[in-house]
Design a protein around this motif. Structure first.
Motif, PDB file in Angstrom:
ATOM      1  N   THR A  55      -1.028  -6.600  10.072  1.00 20.17           N
ATOM      2  CA  THR A  55      -1.508  -5.495   9.229  1.00 20.17           C
ATOM      3  C   THR A  55      -2.940  -5.659   8.758  1.00 20.17           C
ATOM      4  OG1 THR A  55      -0.802  -6.501   7.138  1.00 20.17           O
ATOM      5  CG2 THR A  55       0.818  -5.134   8.320  1.00 20.17           C
ATOM      6  N   GLY A  56      -3.441  -6.887   8.735  1.00 15.50           N
ATOM      7  CA  GLY A  56      -4.701  -7.159   8.068  1.00 15.50           C
ATOM      8  C   GLY A  56      -4.438  -7.242   6.572  1.00 15.50           C
ATOM      9  N   ASP A  57      -5.439  -7.647   5.829  1.00 14.85           N
ATOM     10  CA  ASP A  57      -5.290  -7.809   4.379  1.00 14.85           C
ATOM     11  C   ASP A  57      -5.543  -6.483   3.679  1.00 14.85           C
ATOM     12  OD1 ASP A  57      -4.970  -8.928   1.874  1.00 14.85           O
ATOM     13  OD2 ASP A  57      -6.973  -9.799   1.811  1.00 14.85           O
ATOM     14  N   MET A  58      -4.646  -6.122   2.811  1.00 17.00           N
ATOM     15  CA  MET A  58      -4.809  -4.921   1.989  1.00 17.00           C
ATOM     16  C   MET A  58      -5.107  -5.402   0.570  1.00 17.00           C
ATOM     17  SD  MET A  58      -4.393  -1.456   1.596  1.00 17.00           S
ATOM     18  CE  MET A  58      -3.421  -0.969   2.983  1.00 17.00           C
ATOM     19  N   THR A  60      -5.153  -5.954  -3.267  1.00 18.79           N
ATOM     20  CA  THR A  60      -4.111  -5.699  -4.258  1.00 18.79           C
ATOM     21  C   THR A  60      -4.313  -4.405  -5.042  1.00 18.79           C
ATOM     22  OG1 THR A  60      -3.632  -8.042  -4.404  1.00 18.79           O
ATOM     23  CG2 THR A  60      -2.921  -6.703  -6.257  1.00 18.79           C
ATOM     24  N   PRO A  61      -5.534  -4.098  -5.513  1.00 19.84           N
ATOM     25  CA  PRO A  61      -5.675  -2.848  -6.278  1.00 19.84           C
ATOM     26  C   PRO A  61      -5.298  -1.604  -5.477  1.00 19.84           C
ATOM     27  CG  PRO A  61      -7.619  -4.216  -6.554  1.00 19.84           C
ATOM     28  CD  PRO A  61      -6.781  -4.851  -5.476  1.00 19.84           C
ATOM     29  N   ILE A  62      -5.472  -1.662  -4.178  1.00 18.88           N
ATOM     30  CA  ILE A  62      -5.107  -0.523  -3.330  1.00 18.88           C
ATOM     31  C   ILE A  62      -3.607  -0.555  -3.052  1.00 18.88           C
ATOM     32  CG2 ILE A  62      -5.417   0.517  -1.041  1.00 18.88           C
ATOM     33  CD1 ILE A  62      -8.315  -0.653  -1.165  1.00 18.88           C
ATOM     34  N   LYS A  63      -3.097  -1.741  -2.730  1.00 18.89           N
ATOM     35  CA  LYS A  63      -1.691  -1.917  -2.386  1.00 18.89           C
ATOM     36  C   LYS A  63      -0.755  -1.398  -3.484  1.00 18.89           C
ATOM     37  CE  LYS A  63      -1.247  -6.111  -0.751  1.00 18.89           C
ATOM     38  NZ  LYS A  63      -0.865  -7.492  -0.465  1.00 18.89           N
ATOM     39  N   TYR A  64      -1.159  -1.586  -4.734  1.00 20.97           N
ATOM     40  CA  TYR A  64      -0.309  -1.210  -5.863  1.00 20.97           C
ATOM     41  C   TYR A  64      -0.890  -0.046  -6.670  1.00 20.97           C
ATOM     42  CZ  TYR A  64       1.790  -5.653  -4.639  1.00 20.97           C
ATOM     43  OH  TYR A  64       2.375  -6.686  -3.950  1.00 20.97           O
ATOM     44  N   TYR A  65      -1.757   0.745  -6.051  1.00 28.59           N
ATOM     45  CA  TYR A  65      -2.431   1.838  -6.762  1.00 28.59           C
ATOM     46  C   TYR A  65      -1.450   2.854  -7.339  1.00 28.59           C
ATOM     47  CZ  TYR A  65      -5.513   5.751  -7.718  1.00 28.59           C
ATOM     48  OH  TYR A  65      -6.162   6.785  -8.329  1.00 28.59           O
ATOM     49  N   ASN A  66      -0.456   3.227  -6.537  1.00 29.08           N
ATOM     50  CA  ASN A  66       0.580   4.141  -7.034  1.00 29.08           C
ATOM     51  C   ASN A  66       1.879   3.862  -6.281  1.00 29.08           C
ATOM     52  OD1 ASN A  66       0.840   5.791  -4.667  1.00 29.08           O
ATOM     53  ND2 ASN A  66      -0.935   6.987  -5.292  1.00 29.08           N
ATOM     54  N   PRO A  67       3.003   4.389  -6.782  1.00 31.19           N
ATOM     55  CA  PRO A  67       4.298   4.080  -6.153  1.00 31.19           C
ATOM     56  C   PRO A  67       4.395   4.494  -4.681  1.00 31.19           C
ATOM     57  CG  PRO A  67       4.624   5.044  -8.316  1.00 31.19           C
ATOM     58  CD  PRO A  67       3.163   5.150  -8.017  1.00 31.19           C
ATOM     59  N   ASP A  68       3.774   5.609  -4.313  1.00 38.22           N
ATOM     60  CA  ASP A  68       3.844   6.057  -2.918  1.00 38.22           C
ATOM     61  C   ASP A  68       3.145   5.086  -1.978  1.00 38.22           C
ATOM     62  OD1 ASP A  68       5.274   8.309  -3.653  1.00 38.22           O
ATOM     63  OD2 ASP A  68       3.492   9.584  -3.792  1.00 38.22           O
ATOM     64  N   LYS A  70       2.515   1.919  -2.616  1.00 34.67           N
ATOM     65  CA  LYS A  70       3.278   0.667  -2.670  1.00 34.67           C
ATOM     66  C   LYS A  70       4.482   0.729  -1.725  1.00 34.67           C
ATOM     67  CE  LYS A  70       5.484  -2.351  -6.072  1.00 34.67           C
ATOM     68  NZ  LYS A  70       5.804  -2.516  -7.494  1.00 34.67           N
ATOM     69  N   THR A  71       5.220   1.839  -1.749  1.00 33.70           N
ATOM     70  CA  THR A  71       6.380   2.013  -0.879  1.00 33.70           C
ATOM     71  C   THR A  71       5.966   2.042   0.587  1.00 33.70           C
ATOM     72  OG1 THR A  71       7.572   3.188  -2.606  1.00 33.70           O
ATOM     73  CG2 THR A  71       8.330   3.541  -0.353  1.00 33.70           C
ATOM     74  N   ALA A  72       4.912   2.790   0.877  1.00 30.99           N
ATOM     75  CA  ALA A  72       4.430   2.885   2.261  1.00 30.99           C
ATOM     76  C   ALA A  72       3.970   1.522   2.770  1.00 30.99           C
ATOM     77  CB  ALA A  72       3.297   3.905   2.356  1.00 30.99           C
ATOM     78  N   TYR A  73       3.272   0.767   1.921  1.00 24.70           N
ATOM     79  CA  TYR A  73       2.802  -0.547   2.343  1.00 24.70           C
ATOM     80  C   TYR A  73       3.980  -1.486   2.613  1.00 24.70           C
ATOM     81  CZ  TYR A  73       0.337  -4.860   2.861  1.00 24.70           C
ATOM     82  OH  TYR A  73      -0.134  -6.046   3.385  1.00 24.70           O
ATOM     83  N   ARG A  74       5.010  -1.412   1.789  1.00 23.08           N
ATOM     84  CA  ARG A  74       6.200  -2.247   2.011  1.00 23.08           C
ATOM     85  C   ARG A  74       6.862  -1.909   3.345  1.00 23.08           C
ATOM     86  NH1 ARG A  74       8.594  -2.878  -4.028  1.00 23.08           N
ATOM     87  NH2 ARG A  74       7.164  -4.532  -4.633  1.00 23.08           N
ATOM     88  N   GLN A  75       6.852  -0.636   3.704  1.00 27.26           N
ATOM     89  CA  GLN A  75       7.421  -0.233   4.991  1.00 27.26           C
ATOM     90  C   GLN A  75       6.589  -0.788   6.145  1.00 27.26           C
ATOM     91  OE1 GLN A  75       7.494   4.013   4.427  1.00 27.26           O
ATOM     92  NE2 GLN A  75       9.559   3.996   3.539  1.00 27.26           N
ATOM     93  N   VAL A  76       5.274  -0.700   6.023  1.00 27.48           N
ATOM     94  CA  VAL A  76       4.379  -1.247   7.049  1.00 27.48           C
ATOM     95  C   VAL A  76       4.588  -2.752   7.155  1.00 27.48           C
ATOM     96  CG1 VAL A  76       1.941  -1.707   7.576  1.00 27.48           C
ATOM     97  CG2 VAL A  76       2.653   0.579   6.850  1.00 27.48           C
ATOM     98  N   GLU A  77       4.700  -3.410   6.019  1.00 28.13           N
ATOM     99  CA  GLU A  77       4.916  -4.850   5.990  1.00 28.13           C
ATOM    100  C   GLU A  77       6.252  -5.221   6.667  1.00 28.13           C
ATOM    101  OE1 GLU A  77       3.346  -7.800   2.586  1.00 28.13           O
ATOM    102  OE2 GLU A  77       5.058  -6.567   1.983  1.00 28.13           O
ATOM    103  N   ALA A  78       7.291  -4.440   6.423  1.00 22.69           N
ATOM    104  CA  ALA A  78       8.599  -4.692   7.044  1.00 22.69           C
ATOM    105  C   ALA A  78       8.519  -4.563   8.566  1.00 22.69           C
ATOM    106  CB  ALA A  78       9.648  -3.744   6.479  1.00 22.69           C
ATOM    107  N   VAL A  79       7.789  -3.579   9.044  1.00 18.98           N
ATOM    108  CA  VAL A  79       7.606  -3.406  10.488  1.00 18.98           C
ATOM    109  C   VAL A  79       6.853  -4.611  11.053  1.00 18.98           C
ATOM    110  CG1 VAL A  79       6.440  -2.010  12.253  1.00 18.98           C
ATOM    111  CG2 VAL A  79       7.743  -0.886  10.422  1.00 18.98           C
ATOM    112  N   ALA A  80       5.829  -5.066  10.344  1.00 20.18           N
ATOM    113  CA  ALA A  80       5.059  -6.227  10.798  1.00 20.18           C
ATOM    114  C   ALA A  80       5.929  -7.482  10.810  1.00 20.18           C
ATOM    115  CB  ALA A  80       3.842  -6.422   9.903  1.00 20.18           C
ATOM    116  N   GLN A  81       6.771  -7.645   9.786  1.00 26.15           N
ATOM    117  CA  GLN A  81       7.680  -8.791   9.752  1.00 26.15           C
ATOM    118  C   GLN A  81       8.614  -8.764  10.956  1.00 26.15           C
ATOM    119  OE1 GLN A  81       9.408  -8.034   5.931  1.00 26.15           O
ATOM    120  NE2 GLN A  81       7.828  -9.157   4.817  1.00 26.15           N
ATOM    121  N   ASP A  82       9.192  -7.595  11.224  1.00 31.39           N
ATOM    122  CA  ASP A  82      10.088  -7.450  12.376  1.00 31.39           C
ATOM    123  C   ASP A  82       9.364  -7.751  13.689  1.00 31.39           C
ATOM    124  OD1 ASP A  82      12.136  -6.744  10.649  1.00 31.39           O
ATOM    125  OD2 ASP A  82      11.962  -4.593  11.055  1.00 31.39           O
TER     126      ASP A  82
END
Length: 170
Positions: A55-58, A60-68, A70-82
């Motif tokens: 994913t590259g580094d995101m 923190t202020p952007i990653k947690y800027y708002n709930p949407d 944050k949720t989208a980033y977690r989904q991207v992170e899950a895909v990268a983990q898989d």
């Protein structure tokens, strides 16, 4: 996003977080008599940013800027983990899956604390080098560390953190 006096790569960061996570777990186990496995926590810390290989580094202020976001980033992170785990031979996935996916909530809490502590130490080192750009970040990170309400962090902060502000001679 900020000017650094010394740049840091993900390998250095992961190593520092692993050392700090191990220390916090040892404090938890040996000082506060918790049933923690410092080695397991340190291993998880080594892999805590593994998805960033894809994913590259995101920041923190952007990653947690708002709930949407944050949720989208977690989904991207899950895909990268898989994706990372799919590159391993199947017989190794059970060993690395919990580390890459951060599936143990207690372990994840210690890794998160160490990650924040590492960020705070970065702020201290930048300030020590005369870079005032990290002053506000240091205040925010310290507040976040205090909000975690972990006695291991309090112990570390009182006994070891002041040394990071000293010169080599001190």
């Amino acid at each position: 996003l900020m000017r650094n006096t010394r740049t840091e790569n993900v390998e250095e960061h992961s190593y520092e977080v692993a050392v700090l996570a191990h220390a916090l777990a040892v404090i938890g186990r040996d000082v506060f008599h918790k049933g923690l496995d410092p080695d397991k926590i340190a291993a998880a810390a080594l892999f805590h940013d593994a998805p960033e290989i894809i994913t590259g580094d995101m920041p923190t202020p952007i990653k947690y800027y708002n709930p949407d976001i944050k949720t989208a980033y977690r989904q991207v992170e899950a895909v990268a983990q898989d994706k990372l785990l799919s590159m391993l031979p199947p017989e190794l996935v059970p060993a690395y899956g919990p580390l890459v996916r951060e599936s143990d909530k207690e372990v994840k809490r210690y890794v998160k604390a160490a990650d924040k502590l590492s960020a705070y130490i970065k702020c201290v080192e930048e300030g020590k080098a005369g870079n005032t750009e990290f002053k506000k970040a240091a205040e925010q990170i310290m507040a976040a560390l205090e909000d975690m309400k972990m006695e291991e962090l309090e112990y570390f902060t009182e006994r070891f953190l002041p040394a990071f502000g000293l010169t080599l001679d001190e």
